[in-house]
Design an enzyme around this catalytic site. Structure first.
Site, PDB file in Angstrom:
ATOM      1  N   CYS A  11       0.834  -1.201   0.000  1.00  0.00           N
ATOM      2  CA  CYS A  11       0.000   0.000   0.000  1.00  0.00           C
ATOM      3  C   CYS A  11       0.871   1.253   0.000  1.00  0.00           C
ATOM      4  O   CYS A  11       1.715   1.440   0.883  1.00  0.00           O
ATOM      5  CB  CYS A  11      -0.903  -0.023   1.238  1.00  0.00           C
ATOM      6  N   SER A  12       0.656   2.140  -0.954  1.00  0.00           N
ATOM      7  CA  SER A  12       1.475   3.351  -1.051  1.00  0.00           C
ATOM      8  C   SER A  12       1.301   4.252   0.170  1.00  0.00           C
ATOM      9  O   SER A  12       2.268   4.833   0.658  1.00  0.00           O
ATOM     10  CB  SER A  12       1.160   4.121  -2.334  1.00  0.00           C
TER      11      SER A  12
END
Length: 115
Positions: A11-12
């Site tokens: 997840c960024s």
């Protein structure tokens, strides 16, 4: 200081939150919650720290949310927490715990006021 992050490396936003903590010289305990899913008891502790209902701890956009029928308003806190424990992808991310406080760090900039 007891600092930890419930982290998803894919997840960024989770990666950004971890990088922000590290850029401030902090080395949190990194919990990859998909590899080590939190128990229902741990999820209850998170809810108490976050002061949120269980549904706010869930990623409603995940396919599993719809597939499992978790949008049913008749489901109670225990049902929702059991679903998260069984399907950790449903857990909102990242969650940062600092002592007796916790924050869903979306966006990661929320950490600036939290720390």
């Amino acid at each position: 200081m007891s600092l930890s992050i419930f982290h998803n490396p894919a997840c960024s936003k989770s990666r950004e939150a971890l990088a922000l903590l590290q850029s401030r010289g902090l080395q949190p305990l990194v919990i990859d919650y998909q590899q080590t899913p939190p128990s229902i008891a741990q999820l209850r502790e998170l809810l108490a720290l976050l002061k949120l209902p269980a549904r706010e701890l869930m990623r409603r956009s995940e396919e599993a949310y719809a597939r499992l029928g978790l949008d049913n308003p008749a489901l109670g806190e225990g049902d929702l927490l059991a679903a998260i424990a069984a399907h950790p992808i449903l857990l909102q991310r990242p969650i940062v715990v600092n002592g007796q406080r916790a924050l869903i760090a979306r966006p990661p900039e929320l950490l600036l006021e939290f720390l």
